[in-house]
Design a protein around this motif. Structure first.
Motif, short mmCIF file in Angstrom:
data_model
loop_
_atom_site.label_atom_id
_atom_site.label_comp_id
_atom_site.label_asym_id
_atom_site.label_seq_id
_atom_site.Cartn_x
_atom_site.Cartn_y
_atom_site.Cartn_z
N ILE A 577 0.86 -1.20 0.00
CA ILE A 577 0.00 0.00 0.00
C ILE A 577 0.89 1.24 0.00
O ILE A 577 1.87 1.31 0.75
N PRO A 578 0.59 2.25 -0.84
CA PRO A 578 1.42 3.46 -0.88
C PRO A 578 1.58 4.07 0.52
O PRO A 578 0.62 4.18 1.28
N GLY A 579 2.82 4.43 0.85
CA GLY A 579 3.11 5.07 2.13
C GLY A 579 3.17 4.13 3.31
O GLY A 579 3.20 4.57 4.46
N VAL A 580 3.20 2.82 3.05
CA VAL A 580 3.28 1.88 4.19
C VAL A 580 4.68 1.30 4.28
O VAL A 580 5.46 1.67 5.14
N GLY A 581 5.05 0.41 3.38
CA GLY A 581 6.40 -0.17 3.44
C GLY A 581 6.52 -1.24 4.52
O GLY A 581 5.63 -1.43 5.35
#
Length: 725
Positions: A577-581
């Motif tokens: 998910i974008p911005g998770v990592g």
């Protein structure tokens, strides 16, 4: 000459087949008569048999000139499977040891070998020429003969030397075989091989079992994974233009649970052979490859052929798609198209000789025309190979299944034909279009065509309209494109007849790929599940109280939106998910995926396939390099300069790194450029007062006069890194 019945008996005895395919029998009879033979037969039509069977029947050894070592090995293995004696077929190329070469020569001189496969480079070696002068040669066969022509999709200069070498070794009947050749390429091959009088056997290029489709190149990796996940266990080939993209895409497919292997000329020979065998033996489902893969690969059940990058020519495209459905079964051919890729290919041509650049550009224009046109794909392809397709709807291409809007084109066709005639049939389509739309460019000015009464006479339409009219007039036979002069337009007899008596004619609008922009919004709010979004916000709020952290430190709103769109239910999926990592997913993610999983189950939600697309690595090479430079305590402005970036871009990269859960320590730089009190004020604001991490809100609260945007962003990076990661 062998009798008809004998030919059938030989076919049954040597290959176990009862009947010939297409015009194989006529071709073989012609070879047995000792005539020169030109065979134009699409992939899967049974080209190889056309020289294999006569080679087994005739006395002596047939010399098969072939471009690829992998292809030769494949063919030799296949021939040996049909015979009890391994000596029946050999290849002679650079991969053999001296001992192996001696064995080959011995078998040939003993009369055991009926087929000898040689690369053109091996044929030119003096020792081989001298050896072959002693051999009783039944005939020569030049396979993949399109390699002779500069207008072919796989031109090889060494192929131009075949004729003089054959003459030096000794005259015998000659065969040329190819799966793809336009009329221009066919003439080129025959002329170069000195076989203009050869009997020509041309099979139809129509492959009715193949479905052709062109898609806009937006998130192509995601699209490819979706297609493959919906076709589990089916064999597929994905073509890319660069070796780097082959490696990247193969890796991406593997991490998404697809059995895939790479194949390109930069890999060592043993790995290439291993990967090719794994594909043939069904140990892997998908091969991601450059065009080095596939020539002569006899796998009948390839179900999907995709082009990640649009090919350099329509011939190349036809040859590569022809590897699908060779058994007559299903074959889907999907190409991803973006005009940016065409511009990239044009740039690669710069620096090459002018004639080569002109040829390359013409071939590319044909590809653009195929991709952007909304008329039947099959009609366009077959027209390119000089064949007419008369069906109105092929029902097996995207343009026929989803037809585009039509328009009355009578007046437009008349205008195009008159303009071509007025300018003495001396110009290409782009120049004619620039005259019609009134585009005052350098070429137009240099010919003073901007002063002509026809200049701007078609400006009620744009260039896309006129492109569609010219393309469809070519396919309908009103206009002829002269390939010898790099694409000058001429009016045909049919075109002159239309001008005398114009009648209503409907044409379709081209696809407009320019308007399809890549979606850069990471969250994708269009399909947000609002119930889930508010539940996730509540969970984040509770967690922030429990951990005494501002909510935005845990996950930002765009990340929650993306979770509410794609429904990740495992930590692995959450990482994507974008911005998770990885860091954030492991630290905060457990409760979030648990909540999403129960929401999905309770509401029987069908999760979108997009979710399963995992990236190969969360940090790009650039990010890793930035982190390493920070570890060495390099000043940020120097890091930006060394990477050719503006400071603002570097700060964006750092924000992306820390928001994905990776910790970086930029204290050494903040201490150099910022007053201690300012740093502490900003840090305190984010820790105790901020309800959001927005810079605008921070500037309003702290005061724009005392604090710069860059200072706030740098301290926010420090804060997120220390407190959140």
């Amino acid at each position: 000459m062998a009798k008809q019945v004998d030919l059938g008996a030989h076919l049954k005895r040597h290959f176990g087949f009862d009947t010939f395919k297409g015009n194989q029998e006529d071709v073989i009879n012609n070879v047995l008569k000792g005539n020169d033979t030109f065979v134009l037969m699409p992939t899967g039509g049974g080209k190889s048999l056309c020289y294999q069977l006569p080679a087994l029947i005739l006395p002596g050894t047939a010399i098969i000139i072939s471009p690829l070592i992998a292809l030769m090995k494949n063919q030799v293995d296949a021939m040996r499977n049909f015979s009890e004696d391994n000596g029946i077929a050999h290849f002679l190329n650079s991969s053999l040891t001296k001992t192996a070469i001696n064995q080959v020569k011995e078998d040939i001189l003993d009369g055991k070998t009926k087929l000898l496969y040689v690369a053109p480079e091996s044929l030119t070696k003096e020792e081989n020429i001298e050896f072959l002068k002693q051999v009783d040669i039944s005939f020569y066969a030049v396979d993949e003969a399109h390699c002779i022509s500069e207008w072919g999709h796989d031109f090889r200069p060494e192929y131009r030397r075949i004729r003089p070498i054959i003459s030096e070794i000794g005259e015998s009947p000659l065969m040329a075989l190819t799966a793809t050749a336009t009329p221009k390429v066919q003439h080129d091959i025959q002329k170069n091989l000195g076989m203009l009088d050869a009997m020509v056997f041309k099979s139809s290029f129509n492959r009715p079992n193949l479905f052709y489709e062109v898609r806009p190149k937006v998130h192509p990796s995601k699209e490819i994974i979706k297609i493959l996940k919906n076709n589990v266990g089916k064999s597929g080939i994905i073509y890319c233009l660069s070796r780097k993209k082959v490696e990247e895409l193969a890796e991406t497919l593997v991490v998404n649970g697809i059995k895939a292997l790479p194949y390109h000329a930069g890999m060592d020979a043993s790995t290439r052979a291993k990967n090719q065998d794994a594909f043939l033996m069904e140990e892997t489902d998908v091969i991601v490859a450059t065009i080095a893969f596939g020539m002569g690969i006899d796998k009948p059940d390839v179900r999907i052929v995709m082009h990640y990058d649009i090919p350099k020519s329509l011939e190349g495209y036809y040859q590569e798609t022809g590897r699908a459905g060779r058994d007559g079964g299903e074959g889907r051919c999907i190409a991803f198209y973006s005009y940016k890729d065409i511009q990239k290919l044009e740039k690669f041509m710069q620096g090459k000789p002018l004639a080569e650049q002109e040829i390359g550009k013409q071939l590319l224009l044909e590809t653009v025309s195929y991709a952007e046109s909304s008329i039947c794909r099959r009609k366009t392809l077959l027209h390119y190979f000089g064949e007419k397709y008369t069906e109105e709807n092929c029902e097996t291409c995207d343009n026929c299944v989803n037809p585009k809007e039509e328009f009355e084109a009578k007046d437009s066709v008349v205008k195009v034909l008159k303009t071509i005639i007025e300018f003495k049939e001396r110009f290409k389509s782009d120049h004619i279009i620039n005259i019609l739309i009134g585009n005052n460019n350098t070429a137009i000015k240099s010919y003073k065509h901007n002063e002509h009464p026809l200049f701007g006479s078609g400006d009620e339409f744009d260039d896309k309209h006129w492109n569609a009219v010219i393309r469809q007039s070519l396919v309908r036979g009103f206009i002829i494109k002269d390939i010898e002069t790099y694409g000058l337009l001429h009016i045909s007899k049919k075109g002159h007849e239309f001008l005398k008596k114009p009648e209503s004619i409907m044409m379709t609008k081209d696809h407009d790929f320019d308007t399809i922009e890549e979606d850069t919004h990471t969250g994708g709010t269009a399909a947000v599940d609002n119930n889930l979004f508010s539940m996730l916000k509540d969970l984040r709020k509770n967690l922030s109280k429990k951990l005494n952290l501002p909510p935005f430190v845990i996950f930002q709103d765009p990340s929650l939106e993306a979770m509410s769109t794609y429904y990740p239910i495992t930590i692995e999926e959450l990482q994507n998910i974008p911005g998770v990592g990885t860091g954030k997913a492991n630290r905060f993610g457990k409760d979030f995926v648990k909540l999403i999983a129960s929401h999905v189950e309770e509401n029987e939600i069908d999760r979108p396939m997009d979710m399963v697309v995992k990236s190969v690595a969360n940090k790009s090479k650039m990010k890793i390099s930035i982190i390493q430079s920070i570890d060495r305590q390099m000043p940020l402005d120097e890091i930006a300069s060394s990477k050719g970036m503006e400071m603002d871009d570097l700060v964006k990269e750092l924000e992306s790194i820390v928001y994905s859960g990776t910790r970086v320590n930029i204290d050494y730089y903040i201490d150099q450029v910022m007053d201690e009190d300012i740093r502490d004020d900003i840090f305190y604001y984010f820790k105790e007062e901020a309800e959001t991490d927005e810079i605008g809100a921070a500037l309003d609260e702290l005061g724009e006069d005392s604090y710069s945007e860059e200072d706030i962003r740098l301290v926010r990076i420090k804060f997120i890194s220390e407190v959140g990661n």
